[in-house]
Scaffold this motif. Structure first.
Motif, PDB file in Angstrom:
ATOM      1  N   ALA A  61      40.104  37.228  27.354  1.00 20.15           N
ATOM      2  CA  ALA A  61      38.771  37.026  27.924  1.00 20.15           C
ATOM      3  C   ALA A  61      38.823  36.047  29.091  1.00 20.15           C
ATOM      4  O   ALA A  61      38.186  36.260  30.134  1.00 20.15           O
ATOM      5  N   SER A  62      39.588  34.965  28.931  1.00 21.21           N
ATOM      6  CA  SER A  62      39.702  33.967  29.991  1.00 21.21           C
ATOM      7  C   SER A  62      40.345  34.557  31.241  1.00 21.21           C
ATOM      8  O   SER A  62      39.877  34.343  32.361  1.00 21.21           O
ATOM      9  N   LEU A  63      41.434  35.325  31.050  1.00 22.68           N
ATOM     10  CA  LEU A  63      42.123  35.924  32.195  1.00 22.68           C
ATOM     11  C   LEU A  63      41.251  36.979  32.867  1.00 22.68           C
ATOM     12  O   LEU A  63      41.286  37.135  34.099  1.00 22.68           O
ATOM     13  N   LEU A  64      40.448  37.683  32.090  1.00 25.77           N
ATOM     14  CA  LEU A  64      39.535  38.674  32.652  1.00 25.77           C
ATOM     15  C   LEU A  64      38.516  38.001  33.570  1.00 25.77           C
ATOM     16  O   LEU A  64      38.286  38.443  34.698  1.00 25.77           O
ATOM     17  N   VAL A  65      37.893  36.927  33.080  1.00 26.72           N
ATOM     18  CA  VAL A  65      36.904  36.214  33.888  1.00 26.72           C
ATOM     19  C   VAL A  65      37.556  35.571  35.102  1.00 26.72           C
ATOM     20  O   VAL A  65      36.978  35.533  36.195  1.00 26.72           O
ATOM     21  N   GLU A  66      38.785  35.075  34.927  1.00 25.57           N
ATOM     22  CA  GLU A  66      39.518  34.504  36.064  1.00 25.57           C
ATOM     23  C   GLU A  66      39.672  35.517  37.182  1.00 25.57           C
ATOM     24  O   GLU A  66      39.438  35.212  38.368  1.00 25.57           O
ATOM     25  N   LYS A  96      42.171  46.695  33.973  1.00 26.53           N
ATOM     26  CA  LYS A  96      43.108  46.793  32.849  1.00 26.53           C
ATOM     27  C   LYS A  96      42.727  45.829  31.725  1.00 26.53           C
ATOM     28  O   LYS A  96      42.730  46.197  30.537  1.00 26.53           O
ATOM     29  N   LEU A  97      42.358  44.607  32.083  1.00 27.60           N
ATOM     30  CA  LEU A  97      42.005  43.600  31.088  1.00 27.60           C
ATOM     31  C   LEU A  97      40.698  43.927  30.380  1.00 27.60           C
ATOM     32  O   LEU A  97      40.515  43.574  29.210  1.00 27.60           O
ATOM     33  N   ALA A  98      39.776  44.587  31.076  1.00 23.57           N
ATOM     34  CA  ALA A  98      38.500  44.953  30.462  1.00 23.57           C
ATOM     35  C   ALA A  98      38.719  45.878  29.274  1.00 23.57           C
ATOM     36  O   ALA A  98      38.075  45.738  28.224  1.00 23.57           O
ATOM     37  N   ALA A  99      39.645  46.837  29.417  1.00 25.12           N
ATOM     38  CA  ALA A  99      39.949  47.749  28.306  1.00 25.12           C
ATOM     39  C   ALA A  99      40.617  46.995  27.157  1.00 25.12           C
ATOM     40  O   ALA A  99      40.285  47.215  25.975  1.00 25.12           O
ATOM     41  N   GLN A 100      41.542  46.090  27.472  1.00 26.85           N
ATOM     42  CA  GLN A 100      42.220  45.318  26.432  1.00 26.85           C
ATOM     43  C   GLN A 100      41.239  44.403  25.699  1.00 26.85           C
ATOM     44  O   GLN A 100      41.295  44.275  24.471  1.00 26.85           O
ATOM     45  N   GLY A 155      50.120  28.908  31.908  1.00 26.66           N
ATOM     46  CA  GLY A 155      49.279  30.007  31.453  1.00 26.66           C
ATOM     47  C   GLY A 155      49.801  31.344  31.927  1.00 26.66           C
ATOM     48  O   GLY A 155      50.855  31.440  32.554  1.00 26.66           O
ATOM     49  N   ALA A 156      49.050  32.396  31.628  1.00 20.12           N
ATOM     50  CA  ALA A 156      49.432  33.750  32.024  1.00 20.12           C
ATOM     51  C   ALA A 156      48.852  34.072  33.395  1.00 20.12           C
ATOM     52  O   ALA A 156      47.717  33.713  33.702  1.00 20.12           O
ATOM     53  N   SER A 157      49.628  34.757  34.218  1.00 21.24           N
ATOM     54  CA  SER A 157      49.158  35.205  35.526  1.00 21.24           C
ATOM     55  C   SER A 157      48.686  36.647  35.492  1.00 21.24           C
ATOM     56  O   SER A 157      47.821  37.045  36.274  1.00 21.24           O
ATOM     57  N   THR A 158      49.263  37.446  34.586  1.00 15.39           N
ATOM     58  CA  THR A 158      48.889  38.855  34.446  1.00 15.39           C
ATOM     59  C   THR A 158      48.764  39.192  32.970  1.00 15.39           C
ATOM     60  O   THR A 158      49.200  38.435  32.095  1.00 15.39           O
ATOM     61  N   GLY A 159      48.190  40.369  32.697  1.00 13.03           N
ATOM     62  CA  GLY A 159      48.030  40.798  31.316  1.00 13.03           C
ATOM     63  C   GLY A 159      49.343  40.981  30.594  1.00 13.03           C
ATOM     64  O   GLY A 159      49.426  40.806  29.372  1.00 13.03           O
TER      65      GLY A 159
END
Length: 279
Positions: free
Chosen positions: A220-225, A34-38, A129-133
């Motif tokens: 980007a940070s949450l995606l890599v996480e 999901k984060l990759a598309a965002q 911080g954020a845990s999900t998108g």
């Protein structure tokens, strides 16, 4: 309780743990997709704004070049089980400060990163911080408010962001404010047509530039996480599967030994091996 029974009970507990870890990895994989598309959509939007600001600054030099220290924003994780994600950030933060890039203040986003820094985080600003998108935009508003407050309090000249970049898969230190154009655009004959005075337009534009830039970096940070989390949990599952296989063999071996011992006890109790008894 027999030894095989104890091991079998422990085996059952590990199997339950295996199911939990497998579910966590599946959720991380879904979040990653999901984060990759965002991230791709936000990257394109960020590129458009970079082009706009480069075009504007080519004709109107309003970005400024203050000599004071910057506010440093470090994007860590709020959750755990993401391998060396926060450890790498902590190492890069230490290097940056040792290399003479001491900021006027450091703002940490992510509870796990702040706990990983320990005593080193004393004096730093710390935010959740954020845990999900789904939490990104709520966190964005809080981060923007805190960034403005910190920059005003410490009279910071700019804003730098340290984060895990999804494209290069490395920790990047990016100058977000004032905007830094990567290279000069091709020479144009006419400046951009503005309906506002250049300085008014620039101040209004910076607000949008900051919001878009920060949401891009937070995503980007949450995606890599989550990418680290998938790898970390995948490795844990692999090691757990090896341990379960070894324990299952051990359970079967112990059970065979116990069955053999029970058979011998039954035979001895029935007198089948009483050689002194006449037939």
């Amino acid at each position: 309780m027999s030894r095989s029974r104890k091991i079998a009970l422990h085996l059952q507990q590990l199997q339950e743990l295996q199911a939990i870890i497998s579910s966590m990895r599946t959720l991380a994989q879904l979040e990653l997709h999901k984060l990759a598309a965002q991230a791709e959509q936000q990257r394109q939007m960020s590129d458009v704004l970079d082009t706009v600001i480069a075009d504007f600054l080519y004709f109107y030099d309003l970005a400024g070049s203050g000599s004071g220290p910057d506010l440093l924003l470090v994007l860590g994780s709020e959750r755990g089980f993401c391998g060396p994600f926060n450890e790498i950030l902590a190492t890069e933060l230490s290097k940056t400060r040792e290399d003479g890039g001491e900021p006027c203040s450091v703002l940490i986003v992510g509870g796990k990163l702040s706990r990983h820094l320990g005593e080193e985080a004393e004096g730093f600003g710390i935010m959740a911080g954020a845990s999900t998108g789904e939490e990104l935009f709520a966190i964005l508003s809080e981060v923007v408010v805190e960034v403005r407050k910190q920059m005003k309090r410490h009279q910071a000249q700019g804003l730098r962001v340290m984060y895990h970049d999804d494209a290069s898969d490395t920790v990047v230190l990016r100058q977000l404010l004032p905007p830094q154009t990567k290279e000069k655009i091709k020479k144009q004959t006419f400046p951009p047509h503005l309906y506002l005075e250049p300085d008014v337009f620039f101040q209004d534009f910076l607000q949008h530039y900051l919001f878009v830039g920060l949401i891009r970096l937070l995503t980007a940070s949450l995606l890599v996480e989550n990418r680290y989390r998938v790898q970390h949990l995948g490795g844990a599952l692999h090691r757990l599967e090896e341990r379960l296989a070894a324990m299952q063999l051990r359970v079967r071996s112990l059970r065979q030994e116990e069955i053999t011992a029970e058979i011998e006890m039954i035979l001895l109790g029935s007198g089948a091996f009483d050689l002194g008894k006449s037939t």
